[in-house]
Design an enzyme around this catalytic site. Sequence first.
Site, PDB file in Angstrom:
ATOM      1  N   LYS A   1      20.476  44.697  19.065  1.00  0.00           N
ATOM      2  CA  LYS A   1      19.038  44.864  19.338  1.00  0.00           C
ATOM      3  C   LYS A   1      18.319  43.530  19.357  1.00  0.00           C
ATOM      4  CE  LYS A   1      17.477  44.198  14.941  1.00  0.00           C
ATOM      5  NZ  LYS A   1      16.309  43.443  14.423  1.00  0.00           N
TER       6      LYS A   1
ATOM      7  N   ARG B   1      10.965  37.392  15.593  1.00  0.00           N
ATOM      8  CA  ARG B   1      11.351  36.026  15.959  1.00  0.00           C
ATOM      9  C   ARG B   1      12.190  36.023  17.232  1.00  0.00           C
ATOM     10  NH1 ARG B   1      11.873  36.130  10.342  1.00  0.00           N
ATOM     11  NH2 ARG B   1      14.140  36.372  10.361  1.00  0.00           N
TER      12      ARG B   1
END
Length: 333
Positions: free
Chosen positions: A191, A255
């Site tokens: 993911k 991030r």
Amino acid sequence: MTIAVLGAGSWGTTLAVLLARKEYEVRLWAHRSEFATALEQERENRRYLNGVHFPDSLHIVATLPELIAWAEVIVTAVPAQALRETVRAFRDIPLEGKIVVNVAKGIELGTGMRMSEVLLDELPQLQLSQVVALYGPSHAEEVSKEQPTTVVASSPSRNAAETVQELFHTNRFRVYINTDIIGVEVAGSVKNIIAIAAGISDGLGFGDNAKAAIITRGLAEISRLCTKLGGDAMTLSGLSGIGDLVVTCLSHHSRNRHVGEEIGKGRTLEEIIHSMSMIAEGVHSSKAVYELSRKVGVDMPITRAVYEMLFEAKPAAQAILDLMNRDPRSERD
């Protein structure tokens, strides 16, 4: 219950605080002794989790073997590529009766191993029934503020998963259980790569249609790799699958999505990494998963495109064009 949390980044610190708030005896390990001293004195992690005060039952240490011998539960919250080196330090310490809860998400470079496989490979005294993966949509920034969050504790041992469920569960941090650790770990690793692709789409100025396509076709890639490695595709409909995928692809906390957005805007990977204080696991995972997919014969075009953009300097616009111009096929292929 005595608990050691290894890794004083934002997530390790958040989990240590969560457990200490439940009045468990918790010790948080920091890799650098000077950082450990600062955390103990300041009673907060100003670098990675500023403003979150440490409960009195949370203490910071920098010595690992003694900590492992003391703890009944060990939480590994170091970066995925540092997991092997970290646990090697307690290779000779008996682990019978202990539970290892891994929260690092990634595939190891060079070996293609999932995190539970790295643990078992490096710690011959550890059994898979002692390992639990705690994954799901759970940004540290929200959990530390006690915002509602749900995750899954996964282990082949239902007893171990239930122990971890009880350990972490609060009225703001809901923990489900699952016995498909392969599916949970694969989903949690890939993911991050799909989130980079979603960020690239944002950086290029594409809209919601493109983002939805990346998430959906990314899930198809995760499903193919998951089943090839022995996981259950049904796991991907849960928290570690679609749940974590959606939050990582959409959130401003992500991030990995940030890295992708900056790539889409034309910055180099080196420039982006240099400007970040924390690790985006998807960067390393894109290379590891790309190599693994080739090894096991699984078609992962989005993963390949991200790898090419990050490591072969392929222009983002060209990579997207190549994805769109692939031969037409069935949605279920």
